[in-house]
Write a protein that holds these residues in place. Structure first.
Motif, short mmCIF file in Angstrom:
data_model
loop_
_atom_site.label_atom_id
_atom_site.label_comp_id
_atom_site.label_asym_id
_atom_site.label_seq_id
_atom_site.Cartn_x
_atom_site.Cartn_y
_atom_site.Cartn_z
N TYR A 1 0.87 -1.16 0.01
CA TYR A 1 -0.08 0.01 0.02
C TYR A 1 0.96 1.23 0.12
O TYR A 1 0.42 2.03 -0.69
CB TYR A 1 -0.98 -0.08 1.15
CG TYR A 1 -1.86 1.19 1.22
CD1 TYR A 1 -2.97 1.28 0.35
CD2 TYR A 1 -1.44 2.31 2.18
CE1 TYR A 1 -3.80 2.43 0.33
CE2 TYR A 1 -2.23 3.46 1.96
CZ TYR A 1 -3.33 3.31 1.27
OH TYR A 1 -4.30 4.78 1.23
N ARG A 2 1.97 1.29 0.71
CA ARG A 2 2.90 2.24 0.72
C ARG A 2 3.34 2.70 -0.52
O ARG A 2 3.54 3.67 -0.93
CB ARG A 2 3.99 2.12 1.87
CG ARG A 2 5.09 3.25 1.96
CD ARG A 2 6.19 2.67 2.84
NE ARG A 2 7.29 3.47 2.90
CZ ARG A 2 8.26 3.70 2.38
NH1 ARG A 2 8.54 2.70 1.48
NH2 ARG A 2 9.17 4.41 2.49
N ALA A 3 3.63 1.65 -1.34
CA ALA A 3 4.40 1.94 -2.63
C ALA A 3 3.32 2.39 -3.56
O ALA A 3 3.64 3.40 -4.26
CB ALA A 3 4.93 0.39 -3.40
N GLN A 4 2.00 2.03 -3.44
CA GLN A 4 1.05 2.75 -4.40
C GLN A 4 0.88 4.22 -4.09
O GLN A 4 0.67 5.03 -4.71
CB GLN A 4 -0.28 1.92 -4.25
CG GLN A 4 -0.22 0.62 -4.92
CD GLN A 4 -1.53 -0.15 -4.86
OE1 GLN A 4 -2.44 0.39 -4.43
NE2 GLN A 4 -1.55 -1.40 -5.57
N GLU A 5 0.73 4.37 -2.69
CA GLU A 5 0.38 5.70 -2.04
C GLU A 5 1.42 6.63 -2.68
O GLU A 5 1.32 7.77 -2.87
CB GLU A 5 0.02 5.49 -0.60
CG GLU A 5 -0.33 7.06 -0.07
CD GLU A 5 -1.45 7.52 -0.60
OE1 GLU A 5 -2.07 8.78 -0.09
OE2 GLU A 5 -2.34 6.77 -1.36
N LEU A 6 2.88 6.25 -2.24
CA LEU A 6 3.82 7.10 -2.52
C LEU A 6 3.84 7.61 -4.02
O LEU A 6 4.01 8.75 -4.45
CB LEU A 6 5.02 6.40 -2.25
CG LEU A 6 5.63 6.39 -0.67
CD1 LEU A 6 6.88 5.40 -0.67
CD2 LEU A 6 5.90 7.75 -0.36
N LEU A 7 3.50 6.66 -5.00
CA LEU A 7 3.33 6.87 -6.43
C LEU A 7 2.27 7.91 -6.54
O LEU A 7 2.40 8.84 -7.48
CB LEU A 7 3.35 5.84 -7.29
CG LEU A 7 4.55 5.00 -7.04
CD1 LEU A 7 4.40 3.55 -7.98
CD2 LEU A 7 5.82 5.79 -7.81
N ARG A 8 1.21 7.68 -6.13
CA ARG A 8 -0.34 8.56 -6.29
C ARG A 8 0.24 10.01 -5.62
O ARG A 8 0.11 10.97 -6.16
CB ARG A 8 -1.07 7.91 -5.66
CG ARG A 8 -1.87 6.88 -6.21
CD ARG A 8 -3.35 6.35 -5.74
NE ARG A 8 -3.04 5.89 -4.26
CZ ARG A 8 -3.25 4.50 -3.82
NH1 ARG A 8 -3.64 3.72 -4.96
NH2 ARG A 8 -3.15 4.38 -2.69
N GLN A 9 0.92 10.10 -4.73
CA GLN A 9 1.09 11.45 -3.93
C GLN A 9 2.04 12.19 -4.85
O GLN A 9 2.17 13.42 -4.81
CB GLN A 9 1.40 11.17 -2.66
CG GLN A 9 0.50 10.52 -1.58
CD GLN A 9 -0.60 11.76 -1.46
OE1 GLN A 9 -0.53 12.82 -1.49
NE2 GLN A 9 -1.99 11.11 -1.39
N SER A 10 3.07 11.30 -5.26
CA SER A 10 4.23 12.14 -6.10
C SER A 10 3.50 12.62 -7.28
O SER A 10 3.96 13.93 -7.68
CB SER A 10 5.18 11.20 -6.59
OG SER A 10 4.90 10.19 -7.27
#
Length: 215
Positions: free
Chosen positions: A78-87
């Motif tokens: 989830y962290r990986a997905q969220e980091l890319l979304r937020q970037s």
């Protein structure tokens, strides 16, 4: 020349300006994603900012958190997905698996502490520049040359990378203790002078609303 009354009024107005303590970490992807939006908010309200770099992994251990390497796979996915979304949301280039992470973030933190003490440049830009080296530019922020480059690019004497190391190490450790005492458990973490606490780069808008008196 201002009158005595005008000087007193100006001093009174200055005394009312808000202040923000910013607990940050040189290796945090979320500090990187914060960009310089905190500084924009601070400028909007005439707020001052004190930067308090710390060891966020040590902070996790002191406040019930878990470092990414020790988290359940579902949390890291989830962290990986969220980091890319937020970037994408904030418009910043982001490398999910940088070449130099983890690395020793302390020397860069010492440089931030020294720069804040010395003045003359843009501390907020320095914090962001250092984080960008990790998460966008494949540079090792434990490398003295990288730190010197970041200092120079943000208006500071690059020799600050080699000055005040003992004082920097002491302040770095003290920042961790202060963070634990004041309820900080992650980075970025913002605390106003009225003890309103905001955790995460996605809470900068809330900090803005609070300073405006709307939240």
């Amino acid at each position: 020349m201002p009158t005595l009354r005008q000087r007193i009024q100006a001093q009174t107005e200055d005394a009312k300006l808000p202040h923000i303590d910013y607990f940050c970490a040189t290796l945090s992807p979320y500090v990187y994603l914060a960009g310089t939006r905190l500084e924009a908010v601070a400028a909007k309200y005439g707020a001052t900012v004190t930067y308090k770099p710390l060891d966020v992994v040590a902070l996790f251990g002191r406040t019930g958190g878990t470092p990414p390497a020790e988290r359940h796979p579902s949390r890291n996915e989830y962290r990986a997905q969220e980091l890319l979304r937020q970037s994408k949301k904030v418009g910043l280039t982001f490398n999910l698996k940088p070449a130099f992470w983890p690395t020793n973030g302390a020397p860069a933190a010492y440089a931030i502490i020294a720069a804040q003490s010395a003045g003359g440049g843009d501390v907020g830009a320095l914090v962001h520049r250092i984080c960008a080296c990790v998460w966008a530019e494949e540079k090792d922020i434990a490398d003295d040359a990288v730190i010197r480059e970041c200092l120079s690019e943000t208006g500071f004497d690059p020799d600050l990378a080699d000055k005040g190391l003992m004082a920097g190490a002491e302040t770095y450790a003290n920042n961790l203790e202060e963070a634990v005492t004041r309820g900080v458990f992650g980075t970025p973490f913002y605390i106003t002078d009225t003890d309103q606490r905001f955790w995460g780069q996605d809470r900068i808008e809330d900090l803005d609303a609070h300073l405006a008196g709307n939240l």
